[in-house]
Each structure stands twice: as C-alpha cells, then as structure tokens.
Write a protein that holds these residues in place. Structure first.
Motif, PDB file in Angstrom:
ATOM      1  N   THR A  81       0.845  -1.096  -0.136  1.00 20.65           N
ATOM      2  CA  THR A  81       0.038  -0.033  -0.120  1.00 20.65           C
ATOM      3  C   THR A  81       0.823   1.334   0.138  1.00 20.65           C
ATOM      4  OG1 THR A  81      -1.937  -0.888   1.154  1.00 20.65           O
ATOM      5  CG2 THR A  81      -1.807   1.282   1.417  1.00 20.65           C
ATOM      6  N   PRO A  82       0.853   2.216  -1.124  1.00 23.98           N
ATOM      7  CA  PRO A  82       1.638   3.162  -1.083  1.00 23.98           C
ATOM      8  C   PRO A  82       0.960   4.218  -0.182  1.00 23.98           C
ATOM      9  CG  PRO A  82       1.180   2.605  -3.291  1.00 23.98           C
ATOM     10  CD  PRO A  82       0.245   1.698  -2.537  1.00 23.98           C
ATOM     11  N   GLN A  83       1.710   5.004   0.723  1.00 27.44           N
ATOM     12  CA  GLN A  83       1.148   6.173   1.622  1.00 27.44           C
ATOM     13  C   GLN A  83       1.615   7.098   1.651  1.00 27.44           C
ATOM     14  OE1 GLN A  83       1.218   5.755   6.278  1.00 27.44           O
ATOM     15  NE2 GLN A  83      -0.698   4.863   5.447  1.00 27.44           N
ATOM     16  N   GLY A  84       1.250   8.503   1.470  1.00 26.17           N
ATOM     17  CA  GLY A  84       1.887   9.695   1.597  1.00 26.17           C
ATOM     18  C   GLY A  84       1.579  10.295   3.252  1.00 26.17           C
ATOM     19  N   GLY A  85       0.775  11.257   3.057  1.00 25.72           N
ATOM     20  CA  GLY A  85       0.504  11.965   4.407  1.00 25.72           C
ATOM     21  C   GLY A  85      -0.575  11.300   5.252  1.00 25.72           C
ATOM     22  N   ASN A  86      -1.220  10.169   4.738  1.00 24.59           N
ATOM     23  CA  ASN A  86      -2.207   9.456   5.381  1.00 24.59           C
ATOM     24  C   ASN A  86      -3.277  10.400   5.647  1.00 24.59           C
ATOM     25  OD1 ASN A  86      -3.524   7.213   6.152  1.00 24.59           O
ATOM     26  ND2 ASN A  86      -2.543   7.067   7.941  1.00 24.59           N
ATOM     27  N   THR A  87      -3.763  11.399   4.840  1.00 24.20           N
ATOM     28  CA  THR A  87      -4.900  12.215   5.068  1.00 24.20           C
ATOM     29  C   THR A  87      -5.935  11.688   4.162  1.00 24.20           C
ATOM     30  OG1 THR A  87      -4.390  13.954   3.418  1.00 24.20           O
ATOM     31  CG2 THR A  87      -3.383  14.134   5.716  1.00 24.20           C
ATOM     32  N   GLY A  88      -5.937  10.899   3.217  1.00 23.62           N
ATOM     33  CA  GLY A  88      -7.015  10.577   2.445  1.00 23.62           C
ATOM     34  C   GLY A  88      -8.288  10.133   3.511  1.00 23.62           C
ATOM     35  N   LEU A  89      -9.430  10.643   2.711  1.00 17.48           N
ATOM     36  CA  LEU A  89     -10.790  10.165   3.384  1.00 17.48           C
ATOM     37  C   LEU A  89     -11.699   9.159   2.900  1.00 17.48           C
ATOM     38  CD1 LEU A  89     -11.720  14.300   3.404  1.00 17.48           C
ATOM     39  CD2 LEU A  89     -10.762  12.762   5.388  1.00 17.48           C
ATOM     40  N   VAL A  90     -11.283   8.228   2.194  1.00 16.09           N
ATOM     41  CA  VAL A  90     -12.011   7.046   1.652  1.00 16.09           C
ATOM     42  C   VAL A  90     -11.209   5.762   1.847  1.00 16.09           C
ATOM     43  CG1 VAL A  90     -13.208   8.235  -0.207  1.00 16.09           C
ATOM     44  CG2 VAL A  90     -10.864   7.420  -0.656  1.00 16.09           C
ATOM     45  N   GLY A  91     -10.272   5.682   3.177  1.00 16.26           N
ATOM     46  CA  GLY A  91      -9.768   4.379   3.441  1.00 16.26           C
ATOM     47  C   GLY A  91      -8.766   4.004   2.395  1.00 16.26           C
ATOM     48  N   GLY A  92      -8.197   4.844   1.429  1.00 17.36           N
ATOM     49  CA  GLY A  92      -7.377   4.139   0.607  1.00 17.36           C
ATOM     50  C   GLY A  92      -5.790   4.015   0.973  1.00 17.36           C
ATOM     51  N   LEU A 106      10.096  10.221   3.350  1.00 19.22           N
ATOM     52  CA  LEU A 106      11.415  10.718   3.403  1.00 19.22           C
ATOM     53  C   LEU A 106      11.894  10.743   1.876  1.00 19.22           C
ATOM     54  CD1 LEU A 106      13.284   7.992   5.655  1.00 19.22           C
ATOM     55  CD2 LEU A 106      12.280  10.429   6.115  1.00 19.22           C
ATOM     56  N   MET A 107      10.917  10.891   0.882  1.00 16.31           N
ATOM     57  CA  MET A 107      11.123  11.484  -0.333  1.00 16.31           C
ATOM     58  C   MET A 107      10.719  12.791  -0.472  1.00 16.31           C
ATOM     59  SD  MET A 107      10.157   7.964  -2.457  1.00 16.31           S
ATOM     60  CE  MET A 107      10.986   8.551  -4.152  1.00 16.31           C
ATOM     61  N   ASN A 108      11.441  13.647   0.233  1.00 10.34           N
ATOM     62  CA  ASN A 108      10.933  15.145   0.373  1.00 10.34           C
ATOM     63  C   ASN A 108      11.759  16.305  -0.161  1.00 10.34           C
ATOM     64  OD1 ASN A 108      13.058  14.807   2.153  1.00 10.34           O
ATOM     65  ND2 ASN A 108      11.427  15.131   4.050  1.00 10.34           N
ATOM     66  N   ARG A 109      12.640  15.781  -1.351  1.00 17.07           N
ATOM     67  CA  ARG A 109      13.480  16.677  -1.888  1.00 17.07           C
ATOM     68  C   ARG A 109      12.660  17.494  -2.966  1.00 17.07           C
ATOM     69  NH1 ARG A 109      17.445  15.881  -5.140  1.00 17.07           N
ATOM     70  NH2 ARG A 109      16.753  13.520  -5.460  1.00 17.07           N
ATOM     71  N   VAL A 110      13.126  18.871  -2.897  1.00 19.14           N
ATOM     72  CA  VAL A 110      12.751  19.850  -4.435  1.00 19.14           C
ATOM     73  C   VAL A 110      13.819  19.321  -5.339  1.00 19.14           C
ATOM     74  CG1 VAL A 110      12.478  22.087  -5.388  1.00 19.14           C
ATOM     75  CG2 VAL A 110      11.439  21.346  -3.053  1.00 19.14           C
ATOM     76  N   ILE A 111      13.636  19.135  -6.469  1.00 12.64           N
ATOM     77  CA  ILE A 111      14.485  18.761  -7.658  1.00 12.64           C
ATOM     78  C   ILE A 111      14.969  19.976  -8.165  1.00 12.64           C
ATOM     79  CG2 ILE A 111      15.327  17.240  -9.518  1.00 12.64           C
ATOM     80  CD1 ILE A 111      13.061  15.097  -8.228  1.00 12.64           C
ATOM     81  N   ALA A 124       7.876  12.950  -4.608  1.00 12.78           N
ATOM     82  CA  ALA A 124       6.694  12.632  -4.245  1.00 12.78           C
ATOM     83  C   ALA A 124       5.987  12.973  -2.978  1.00 12.78           C
ATOM     84  CB  ALA A 124       6.134  11.262  -4.788  1.00 12.78           C
ATOM     85  N   GLY A 125       7.237  12.941  -1.863  1.00 15.52           N
ATOM     86  CA  GLY A 125       6.938  12.801  -0.359  1.00 15.52           C
ATOM     87  C   GLY A 125       6.695  14.310   0.256  1.00 15.52           C
ATOM     88  N   CYS A 126       7.104  15.404  -0.714  1.00 20.26           N
ATOM     89  CA  CYS A 126       6.977  16.792  -0.244  1.00 20.26           C
ATOM     90  C   CYS A 126       5.709  17.157   0.365  1.00 20.26           C
ATOM     91  CB  CYS A 126       7.475  17.683  -1.641  1.00 20.26           C
ATOM     92  SG  CYS A 126       9.141  17.554  -1.831  1.00 20.26           S
ATOM     93  N   VAL A 127       5.689  17.841   1.533  1.00 21.97           N
ATOM     94  CA  VAL A 127       4.329  18.005   2.060  1.00 21.97           C
ATOM     95  C   VAL A 127       3.956  19.548   1.488  1.00 21.97           C
ATOM     96  CG1 VAL A 127       3.482  19.027   4.235  1.00 21.97           C
ATOM     97  CG2 VAL A 127       4.971  17.157   4.368  1.00 21.97           C
ATOM     98  N   LEU A 128       2.519  19.388   1.180  1.00 18.97           N
ATOM     99  CA  LEU A 128       2.239  20.560   0.406  1.00 18.97           C
ATOM    100  C   LEU A 128       2.554  21.899   0.810  1.00 18.97           C
ATOM    101  CD1 LEU A 128       0.222  21.415  -2.140  1.00 18.97           C
ATOM    102  CD2 LEU A 128      -1.577  21.045  -0.502  1.00 18.97           C
ATOM    103  N   GLU A 129       2.383  21.927   2.123  1.00 14.80           N
ATOM    104  CA  GLU A 129       2.630  23.256   2.862  1.00 14.80           C
ATOM    105  C   GLU A 129       4.045  23.785   2.868  1.00 14.80           C
ATOM    106  OE1 GLU A 129       0.515  25.467   6.453  1.00 14.80           O
ATOM    107  OE2 GLU A 129       1.362  23.705   6.842  1.00 14.80           O
ATOM    108  N   ALA A 148      -5.966  19.938   4.358  1.00 16.71           N
ATOM    109  CA  ALA A 148      -4.756  18.954   4.852  1.00 16.71           C
ATOM    110  C   ALA A 148      -3.485  19.296   4.604  1.00 16.71           C
ATOM    111  CB  ALA A 148      -5.276  17.573   4.529  1.00 16.71           C
ATOM    112  N   LYS A 149      -3.057  20.702   4.065  1.00 17.51           N
ATOM    113  CA  LYS A 149      -1.954  20.790   3.476  1.00 17.51           C
ATOM    114  C   LYS A 149      -0.649  20.623   4.298  1.00 17.51           C
ATOM    115  CE  LYS A 149      -3.442  25.656   4.417  1.00 17.51           C
ATOM    116  NZ  LYS A 149      -4.524  25.976   3.575  1.00 17.51           N
ATOM    117  N   GLY A 150      -0.802  20.720   5.836  1.00 19.11           N
ATOM    118  CA  GLY A 150       0.285  20.600   6.870  1.00 19.11           C
ATOM    119  C   GLY A 150       0.820  19.321   6.808  1.00 19.11           C
ATOM    120  N   SER A 151       0.009  18.301   6.151  1.00 19.64           N
ATOM    121  CA  SER A 151       0.410  16.713   6.449  1.00 19.64           C
ATOM    122  C   SER A 151       0.298  16.087   4.817  1.00 19.64           C
ATOM    123  CB  SER A 151      -0.649  16.106   7.057  1.00 19.64           C
ATOM    124  OG  SER A 151      -0.727  16.527   8.294  1.00 19.64           O
ATOM    125  N   CYS A 152      -0.265  16.532   4.241  1.00 20.39           N
ATOM    126  CA  CYS A 152      -0.529  15.679   2.857  1.00 20.39           C
ATOM    127  C   CYS A 152       0.729  15.818   1.903  1.00 20.39           C
ATOM    128  CB  CYS A 152      -1.909  16.188   2.068  1.00 20.39           C
ATOM    129  SG  CYS A 152      -2.017  17.863   1.550  1.00 20.39           S
TER     130      CYS A 152
END
Ligand code: FAD
Ligand code: MLT
Ligand code: ZN
Length: 480
Positions: A81-92, A106-111, A124-129, A148-152
């Motif tokens: 199961t791929p997981q980002g910030g775990n803020t999804g609202l449909v149990g995905g 930990l994939m949180n680098r700006v390229i 892909a793991g950069c937090v939106l905020e 959910a910007k602080g976590s997603c």
C-alpha cells in the motif's frame, strides 16, 4: 477491524517473513519500521474509520529504492500500500490486511524550480505546505490548496487528483501536473517527468496515474506548473438567508469579479455551530442559515478592492447578502479561512463521520442535504452541507455518536441513487479508495469499469499494488 466491517476476503498474497525484512534492511538500513506500536499510526486512517494490520513500513529516499522494493515484492507476491501523508478520506491509504506500507515520508526533496516558467519538479513525499512556503519565498504559489496541507504529500495529492480550495481559479491537477515519474508494480521506473507546457508525443500516460489511488504505480516525482503569487488577496465572508441566494450571489460574483475570483466556498449554519462548539472559533458573521467565503486574487490591490466593494454593495442592496465582513490582512484572511477549512476537523469531534463527496448540478447541490436530513430524522446527530460550490462539489457529512450499521443502511445506497438520478458523481475529489469502490457503477458504465480493470491487469498483473481499493472486487468476495 476493517476487513470484518466490510466483509472482504484476503487475497492469496505471500506472508511477510524474517528473510523479507532482512532484505529490506539491506536495501534501506534504518528506514524499515517494524513493531506493532511503531507501525500503528500507519495502519489507521485520518478519520480513524478503517484499520489494517500491516507489520512493516518502508521509507525509501530514492526512486531506485522504490524500484528495488517493488521488484522484490512483485517476485515474492507481497502486497503493497503506497502511503503519503495518510490524510485520505476514503480508506485508500491504509492496508486492509497485512499489506506492506510504502511511505513517501522521506522522499521530500525539491529537484528544481524554474522561475521563468514557474515549473516545480520535486519528489512525491514533499508536504504540500512546505512546497507552498518554498515557492512563496520566490514569488509563486502551488496551484492547489487544501485543509490537509500541513500533512498531505504532493504525490498523495496527485494519486487522489485532489481538488481543494483553488480549483475554481487554477484548474485541476490534470491540467497543472506536467509530468510524473512512476514505478510500476514490477519495479520498472517510467520517467515521464517532462517540464514542458506542451507535449503531444503519444498517449498522455501521466493522466492514467493521476487519480489512480496507488493502484497502478507508485508516483515518485512530480513536475507541476505553479502560478505567480498574487499581489493582492481579499476574502469576504457573507451570510445568506437561503440557498437560492447563495446561488444568485455566485452568479453575481462571477459576473462582477470575473478573473480575480479565486474561491467560492459555502457552508450551512450547522457547520458553523460545529466549528464554534468544538474548535472554539468565533465568526464575525452570525445568524444566517448559509455562509459563503469568497476569495479574490489579483495583481492590483486598489483595483481588486474596488471591484469587491462594488460587488458587495450590489449584493447587499439587492438583498442577496444580509451580513458580511471583508479581510485584506493576512491574519484576518487566515481566521476567516479557518471557519471553512476546519469543518472537517470539527466533525470528527462529533463521533463517527459518514462522509460523502458529491458532484451535482450546482442548482441541486443543497437538495440532497435537505432530503437526507428529512430521511434520517433523529437517527443522526448532525447532517451538514458545505463545499466547493464554485466547482459544483457538495460535502455532505452525517455524524453519529458511534458507527451504526443501520444508519449506514439508511444512508447508502440512497445517497448514491439520488446522485446518479441527477447524473452527478459519487466522488468529486476524494476518490473511491476502500470505502466507495463497490459503488463505482453509480457514476461509471460497466464498459468503463471493465476497461479500468484491463488497465489494472496490464500494469499490475499480480494485483499487488493497493489491493481491495478503487475498483470493485469480484462478486464472490464483496459480501458487504
Ligand atoms: P494518502 O492519504 O497517504 O493517500 C491517498 C491515496 O493515494 C491512497 O490510495 C494511497 O495509496 C495513494 N498514494 C499516496 N501517495 C502515493 C504515491 N506517491 N504514489 C501512488 N499512490 C499514492 N481532498 C480534496 O480533494 N480536496 C480537499 O479540499 C481536501 N481537504 C482535506 C482536508 C482535510 C482536513 C483532510 C484530512 C483531507 C482532505 N482531503 C481533500 C483529502 C485528500 O485526498 C488528501 O488530503 C490528499 O490529497 C491525500 O494526500 P496524502 O499524501 O495524505 O495521501
Ligand atoms: C474539504 O473541502 O474541506 C475537504 O474536501 C474535506 C472534507 O470533505 O471534509
Ligand atoms: Zn473538499
């Protein structure tokens, strides 16, 4: 447990063994999480409504590591199961059984970021905020914004094709995402990370992964077009005496604000009661059955304020709006946005939340809330409506002290049948995930679902990527 409530059967994937964990430790030493307590937060969704029992979380840092993990899992027939910030609202975003959790934390680098084109390329793991902050320092913003910007994570946003609060102005991720890098189920990496506005060379493969909810591949990097940071932002928070007036205000507002309109959100008085009661927020505008939040974003503050004031004068004089406040400074703007953005959080304080995210012809948007309220009577604690009115997107939420099967039966399939009768969508922006996948037929014909299943089988022949999600399961295993 999730699997009991939804009566799903575990598919015959391999079971995790010590030698598997040892392999992952060799690939990413120190970034392999085991132990019930450590893994627990990754097993439970944001709403605390579904729970898996994974024993392993992997935290790769590079695309090469994601490839190694998936190649191994594919050979071993281990589900992931791929997981980002775990803020999804449909149990995905959480496993249903013991799927391995592949976290992008930990994939949180700006390229790269190109200030001339406004094109951002990042992992892909950069937090939106964090991305928003990074861009704002350089005079740009992200084309999407959500509560959910602080976590997603941006990868999670793309995987769900998140809409949010700015879609009205900047459009959906289907337009702003310019390229993706994706690792397929067998571990092969596909680099379509183009940073071009225009590219008509063959099929637009990235579209297949946008909104695919982790079922077709793991998104490892994103290239996205970012708008200039607007020089002037204003927010008006207004009270309306009926939903018809909310609609008329929208029409007037579009006509008078034109290109500077950047959000038109609405909420009913029940939502306001909840943010006041549970979050202790106080609104400067009170006593109306409906509230709208209007945001303008433009390049000239005098010009924008004049336009907004003209609109407000007209809306007040014609009785569309009975009360209101305007904010031009950052602090007040944030406070007004909180009244709308934090409804989701306020609802969780009520107990169990039944969440519906519906696209409808905008004129009928609130009828569903009224009908549902009448149908459920005292059996629900609250029935509330809010959402992205400018996008025709209603968030219908029903709360109860705790989960009840009989209340769920009173809501579903009624809510889906109602939506289908209006040719609406049963998921406007949250996706289908685990909770809604069996209802896809209310919004898509069987031929379309069959074609989706063929894509899934082609890209992930063993079905190891986010099993039990998005597409309906075969009839014998869907006994819900
Ligand atoms: P997760 O929750 O971790 O995952 C979501 C799905 O994407 C899962 O199926 C997962 O398997 C998959 N996934 C995650 N990362 C990847 C990846 N790298 N590759 C492949 N698949 C992946 N949604 C809206 O559309 N609009 C809103 O306004 C909005 N507001 C919200 C407000 C709050 C307070 C909350 C809690 C949620 C809100 N959401 C909204 C829900 C929305 O889906 C998510 O917030 C967001 O897009 C999910 O990102 P995430 O990183 O948390 O993904
Ligand atoms: C929102 O618009 O607030 C989000 O989509 C979350 C929700 O539906 O509660
Ligand atoms: Zn929303």
């Amino acid at each position: 447990a999730t699997s009991e409530r939804y009566a799903v059967r575990r598919l015959p994937f391999a079971r995790l063994g010590d030698s598997d964990v040892a392999f992952f430790e060799r690939v990413m030493p120190g970034r392999v999480v085991t132990g019930e307590e450590e893994v627990k937060p990754f097993n439970v969704d944001w709403l605390k409504s579904v729970r898996g029992c994974s024993q392993l979380v992997l935290k790769p840092q590079t695309t090469a590591e994601v490839s190694q993990v998936l190649r191994y899992c594919y050979e071993r027939n281990l589900a992931v199961t791929p997981q980002g910030g775990n803020t999804g609202l449909v149990g995905g975003s959480v496993p249903v059984f013991d799927e391995i959790i592949l976290s992008t934390a930990l994939m949180n680098r700006v390229i790269s970021f190109d200030k001339v084109s406004g094109i951002l390329v990042c992992q892909a793991g950069c937090v939106l905020e964090r991305l928003s902050e990074y861009l704002e320092e350089q005079g740009f913003i992200m084309p999407l914004d959500l509560g959910a910007k602080g976590s997603c994570h941006i990868g999670g946003n793309v995987a769900t094709n998140a809409g949010g609060l700015r879609l009205l102005r900047y459009g959906s991720l289907r337009g702003t995402v310019l390229g993706l890098e994706v690792v397929l189920a067998d571990g092969s990496a596909v680099d379509c990370l183009a940073s071009l506005r225009k590219d008509n060379t063959g099929y637009d493969l990235k579209q297949l992964f946008i909104g695919s909810e982790g079922t077709l591949g793991v998104i490892t990097a994103v290239s996205i077009l970012c708008p200039q940071k607007p020089k002037a932002v204003n927010v008006a928070f207004l009270g309306c005496q009926s939903f018809a007036k909310v609609l008329e205000t929208f029409t007037t507002c579009r006509a008078m604000l034109g290109e500077i309109l950047s959000a038109y959100e609405f909420m009913d008085e029940k939502c306001m009661e909840l943010v006041e009661r549970h979050l202790k927020l106080s609104s400067p505008v009170t006593g109306s059955p409906f509230y709208v939040l209007i945001e303008t974003s433009g390049s000239n503050s005098t010009h924008d304020e004049e336009k907004l004031n003209n609109f407000l004068e007209q809306a007040t004089a014609s009785g569309l709006v009975t009360d209101g406040t305007v904010a031009t400074d950052d602090k007040k703007i944030k406070a007004l946005w909180s009244l709308r953005e934090r409804i989701t959080e306020a609802l969780t304080h009520e107990g169990y939340v039944y969440k519906y995210d519906i696209s409808l012809p905008v004129g009928k948007l609130y009828d569903l809330v009224t009908d549902m309220r009448a149908r459920l009577g005292q059996s629900a604690k609250s029935v509330v409506g809010y959402g992205h009115l400018g996008d025709g997107n209603l968030h219908l939420n029903i709360t109860a002290e705790s989960y009840s099967h009989s209340l769920l039966d009173a809501i579903e399939p009624f809510v889906y049948e109602w939506t289908a009768r209006c040719s609406g969508s049963i998921s406007a922006e949250h996706g289908l995930g685990f909770k809604k996948k069996q209802f896809i037929q209310y919004s898509k014909p069987s031929e379309a679902v069959a074609l989706m299943q063929r894509f899934k089988a082609m890209l992930d022949p063993k079905g190891i990527l986010n099993p039990y999600k998005t597409l309906p399961s075969a009839p014998e295993s869907s006994t819900r």
